[in-house]
Write a protein that holds these residues in place. Structure first.
Motif, PDB file in Angstrom:
ATOM      1  N   SER A  37       0.821  -1.208   0.000  1.00 29.20           N
ATOM      2  CA  SER A  37       0.000   0.000   0.000  1.00 29.20           C
ATOM      3  C   SER A  37       0.857   1.261   0.000  1.00 29.20           C
ATOM      4  O   SER A  37       0.451   2.300  -0.535  1.00 29.20           O
ATOM      5  N   ALA A  38       2.046   1.169   0.582  1.00 27.35           N
ATOM      6  CA  ALA A  38       2.885   2.363   0.735  1.00 27.35           C
ATOM      7  C   ALA A  38       3.425   2.877  -0.587  1.00 27.35           C
ATOM      8  O   ALA A  38       3.691   4.079  -0.730  1.00 27.35           O
ATOM      9  N   VAL A  39       3.600   2.003  -1.571  1.00 28.37           N
ATOM     10  CA  VAL A  39       4.220   2.420  -2.836  1.00 28.37           C
ATOM     11  C   VAL A  39       3.407   3.521  -3.494  1.00 28.37           C
ATOM     12  O   VAL A  39       3.923   4.580  -3.866  1.00 28.37           O
ATOM     13  N   GLY A  40       2.114   3.293  -3.663  1.00 28.05           N
ATOM     14  CA  GLY A  40       1.264   4.305  -4.280  1.00 28.05           C
ATOM     15  C   GLY A  40       1.186   5.569  -3.453  1.00 28.05           C
ATOM     16  O   GLY A  40       1.130   6.679  -4.004  1.00 28.05           O
ATOM     17  N   LEU A  41       1.196   5.436  -2.130  1.00 33.84           N
ATOM     18  CA  LEU A  41       1.089   6.607  -1.261  1.00 33.84           C
ATOM     19  C   LEU A  41       2.319   7.502  -1.356  1.00 33.84           C
ATOM     20  O   LEU A  41       2.193   8.732  -1.372  1.00 33.84           O
ATOM     21  N   MET A  98       8.390   6.128  -5.598  1.00 30.90           N
ATOM     22  CA  MET A  98       7.859   4.768  -5.693  1.00 30.90           C
ATOM     23  C   MET A  98       8.973   3.767  -5.980  1.00 30.90           C
ATOM     24  O   MET A  98       9.008   2.677  -5.404  1.00 30.90           O
ATOM     25  N   ALA A  99       9.883   4.134  -6.877  1.00 34.91           N
ATOM     26  CA  ALA A  99      11.001   3.239  -7.189  1.00 34.91           C
ATOM     27  C   ALA A  99      11.899   3.062  -5.971  1.00 34.91           C
ATOM     28  O   ALA A  99      12.341   1.944  -5.661  1.00 34.91           O
ATOM     29  N   ALA A 100      12.192   4.168  -5.272  1.00 31.61           N
ATOM     30  CA  ALA A 100      13.062   4.097  -4.088  1.00 31.61           C
ATOM     31  C   ALA A 100      12.433   3.228  -3.002  1.00 31.61           C
ATOM     32  O   ALA A 100      13.105   2.383  -2.396  1.00 31.61           O
ATOM     33  N   TRP A 101      11.143   3.414  -2.752  1.00 33.98           N
ATOM     34  CA  TRP A 101      10.471   2.609  -1.731  1.00 33.98           C
ATOM     35  C   TRP A 101      10.470   1.127  -2.131  1.00 33.98           C
ATOM     36  O   TRP A 101      10.704   0.247  -1.289  1.00 33.98           O
ATOM     37  N   SER A 102      10.199   0.856  -3.395  1.00 36.20           N
ATOM     38  CA  SER A 102      10.140  -0.531  -3.860  1.00 36.20           C
ATOM     39  C   SER A 102      11.471  -1.243  -3.658  1.00 36.20           C
ATOM     40  O   SER A 102      11.503  -2.411  -3.244  1.00 36.20           O
ATOM     41  N   THR A 148      -6.119   3.344  -9.181  1.00 37.29           N
ATOM     42  CA  THR A 148      -4.931   3.493 -10.027  1.00 37.29           C
ATOM     43  C   THR A 148      -3.656   3.597  -9.201  1.00 37.29           C
ATOM     44  O   THR A 148      -2.705   2.850  -9.418  1.00 37.29           O
ATOM     45  N   PHE A 149      -3.623   4.518  -8.208  1.00 36.18           N
ATOM     46  CA  PHE A 149      -2.353   4.681  -7.494  1.00 36.18           C
ATOM     47  C   PHE A 149      -2.061   3.517  -6.561  1.00 36.18           C
ATOM     48  O   PHE A 149      -0.927   3.333  -6.125  1.00 36.18           O
ATOM     49  N   ALA A 150      -3.074   2.675  -6.270  1.00 36.25           N
ATOM     50  CA  ALA A 150      -2.820   1.469  -5.493  1.00 36.25           C
ATOM     51  C   ALA A 150      -1.894   0.511  -6.238  1.00 36.25           C
ATOM     52  O   ALA A 150      -1.206  -0.306  -5.627  1.00 36.25           O
ATOM     53  N   PHE A 151      -1.860   0.616  -7.572  1.00 36.15           N
ATOM     54  CA  PHE A 151      -0.965  -0.224  -8.375  1.00 36.15           C
ATOM     55  C   PHE A 151       0.491   0.199  -8.232  1.00 36.15           C
ATOM     56  O   PHE A 151       1.394  -0.562  -8.608  1.00 36.15           O
ATOM     57  N   ARG A 196       1.002  -8.148 -14.366  1.00 41.39           N
ATOM     58  CA  ARG A 196       2.243  -7.654 -13.759  1.00 41.39           C
ATOM     59  C   ARG A 196       2.265  -7.937 -12.267  1.00 41.39           C
ATOM     60  O   ARG A 196       2.846  -7.185 -11.486  1.00 41.39           O
ATOM     61  N   GLY A 197       1.644  -9.033 -11.869  1.00 43.83           N
ATOM     62  CA  GLY A 197       1.507  -9.355 -10.462  1.00 43.83           C
ATOM     63  C   GLY A 197       0.052  -9.219 -10.043  1.00 43.83           C
ATOM     64  O   GLY A 197      -0.809  -8.812 -10.822  1.00 43.83           O
ATOM     65  N   VAL A 198      -0.226  -9.558  -8.796  1.00 45.61           N
ATOM     66  CA  VAL A 198      -1.595  -9.582  -8.283  1.00 45.61           C
ATOM     67  C   VAL A 198      -1.749  -8.532  -7.188  1.00 45.61           C
ATOM     68  O   VAL A 198      -0.962  -8.491  -6.246  1.00 45.61           O
ATOM     69  N   LEU A 199      -2.766  -7.702  -7.327  1.00 45.14           N
ATOM     70  CA  LEU A 199      -3.055  -6.648  -6.362  1.00 45.14           C
ATOM     71  C   LEU A 199      -4.298  -7.035  -5.565  1.00 45.14           C
ATOM     72  O   LEU A 199      -5.360  -7.273  -6.140  1.00 45.14           O
ATOM     73  N   THR A 200      -4.155  -7.111  -4.216  1.00 43.93           N
ATOM     74  CA  THR A 200      -5.275  -7.556  -3.383  1.00 43.93           C
ATOM     75  C   THR A 200      -5.603  -6.575  -2.261  1.00 43.93           C
ATOM     76  O   THR A 200      -6.485  -6.848  -1.457  1.00 43.93           O
ATOM     77  N   ASN A 201      -4.907  -5.442  -2.194  1.00 47.28           N
ATOM     78  CA  ASN A 201      -5.182  -4.489  -1.124  1.00 47.28           C
ATOM     79  C   ASN A 201      -5.812  -3.219  -1.691  1.00 47.28           C
ATOM     80  O   ASN A 201      -6.210  -3.180  -2.854  1.00 47.28           O
ATOM     81  N   GLY A 202      -5.894  -2.162  -0.868  1.00 51.58           N
ATOM     82  CA  GLY A 202      -6.541  -0.940  -1.311  1.00 51.58           C
ATOM     83  C   GLY A 202      -8.001  -1.216  -1.650  1.00 51.58           C
ATOM     84  O   GLY A 202      -8.674  -2.013  -0.985  1.00 51.58           O
TER      85      GLY A 202
END
Length: 448
Positions: free
Chosen positions: A15-19, A68-72, A327-330, A340-346
């Protein structure tokens, strides 16, 4: 026998990446709006205007992408995941085959050249909003070609399987043995998706960005409808900017690469209908399924009723916020027609398709197709029917996307089953379906 409750699978995107991307984007918007005061305070010899131009919008993409890249990498450590296809220990334990690397580069450069040729052939890319996209991509072409050499040489040292999709296409072109047609198809599905949607997204970012940076907030706060419309524009900017980053940053070290493009023809048709140039002929000048004939929109019908305008505007803002959140949850992984992977939060913990649900509800609430200025009941019925057709297209899109992901990833199959039990919309519909569907006949075995 009652089915045991399932656990929601862990999301591939935190969740933090989009934030943090959202925080970076907002920080740049604040700076761009405050630039006249900043320039005056430091006595800079530059025009003291807000930075609402096209170049500033591009900087906004960087402001969202870099955090987002730095956090990832630094926090989520996505570069260490097996799903990247990378094993960093190989950099020290094996000698890379540079002939493979050059074949891959040949395939990559040929792909870009073909895409550039397609851009040149398609006239719509050289008029209106798309001119900006072509300018940006034109300026980026040479740096991309140059930088691709050190990048591919570096990444090939860690790739578990250096003979990826690009290599197979390069081997086909250079008539090298070992290439496979299925791999070439996967290569082109991914790149056509990236080329088509990246050009579209870049073309609309200046408009979304400029509206927020140049907005007069004192004037906005004077009326409830102006507040609602400006917040909706802000949500649209978030969707466009974060979504554009997702199409651009498809890199393995960020685990954001396109693992596969949707192989279903129906999925492509359903998606491309919703974007230019197809949408111009269907919902635009062609009006094949046009649902706004003689409509005036929500503000017209609520004019003079400030409380109703405020409440209805709040509803529209909420629907748009869900759309932007979806969108930003991705994070770095947003794109159509791809796995590109599975998103289950947000918002994806509540429904499998929050963007489609909120977008379609927004159209009903904002357009009000059932109310027409001519008072024609026939026209109102037409509008409602054709908006229902558009809703059906998005339902079709949703089902083709599910079919693609169900075939690709067992985690998505777990998520799909979990949503059937717990989804805000899906679970009640699933229970209703099981209640009313025909029960299989019980076969009676003959007595022995």
């Amino acid at each position: 026998m009652e089915q045991a409750p399932l656990a929601r699978p862990r999301s591939d995107v935190s969740s933090a990446v989009g934030l943090v991307g959202l925080a970076g984007l907002f920080a740049w918007v604040v700076f761009a709006r405050a630039f006249p005061s900043i320039a005056e305070a430091f006595d800079w010899a530059v025009p003291h205007d807000t930075l609402g131009g096209q170049n500033s919008a591009l900087v906004g993409l960087l402001a969202a992408a870099l955090p987002m890249a730095a956090w990832s990498i630094l926090v989520d450590k996505v570069h260490l995941r097996p799903s990247t296809g990378l094993d960093w220990s190989l950099m020290n334990s094996r000698r890379p085959d540079r002939s493979v690397t050059w074949v891959k580069l040949a395939g990559l450069w040929a792909t870009w050249a073909i895409i550039a040729g397609l851009y040149c052939l398609c006239r719509w890319y050289w008029q209106g909003q798309y001119v900006f996209s072509m300018q940006v991509l034109g300026y980026a072409a040479l740096p991309l070609v140059v930088l691709s050499v050190p990048y591919v040489f570096w990444i090939d040292r860690a790739l578990v399987n250096p003979r990826d999709h690009a290599w197979h296409f390069g081997a086909l072109l250079l008539m090298r043995p070992g290439w496979e047609l299925d791999e070439v198809k996967k290569h082109w599905r991914a790149w056509i998706i990236k080329a088509f949607f990246t050009a579209f997204m870049i073309s609309i970012i200046p408009f979304a960005f400029r509206h927020i940076v140049t907005a007069d907030f004192a004037e906005v706060m004077a009326r409830p409808e102006r507040i609602a419309l400006t917040v909706i524009e802000a949500m649209f900017m978030i969707d466009v900017m974060i979504g554009t980053v997702g199409y651009i940053v498809t890199m393995r070290p960020l685990d954001a690469h396109i693992r596969s493009g949707n192989p279903l023809l129906g999925g492509w048709i359903a998606a491309l209908i919703c974007y230019p140039p197809a949408v111009w002929g269907i919902l635009g000048n062609g009006k094949a399924i046009f649902y706004e004939e003689d409509t005036a929109g929500w503000l017209h019908w609520l004019e003079g009723h400030d409380l109703a305008i405020a409440l209805w505007g709040a509803l529209l803002v909420a629907l748009t916020a869900i759309y932007a959140w979806a969108t930003f949850a991705f994070g770095l992984r947003f794109s159509n027609l791809t796995y590109r992977g599975v998103l289950t939060n947000g918002p994806y913990r509540f429904t499998r398709h929050p963007a489609y649900v909120s977008k379609n509800l927004f159209w009903w609430a904002s357009v009000m197709p059932f109310l027409v200025t001519t008072g024609s009941l026939v026209e109102a019925i037409r509008n409602c029917f054709f908006l229902a057709v558009v809703n059906g297209i998005y339902f079709w899109r949703a089902k083709t996307e599910e079919a693609h992901l169900l075939a690709e990833d067992p985690k998505y199959r777990e998520y799909h089953a979990w949503m059937a039990q717990h989804g805000l919309i899906t679970a009640p519909l699933t229970r209703m379906w099981h209640r009313f569907r025909p029960r299989p006949a019980i076969e009676i075995q003959p007595a022995e």
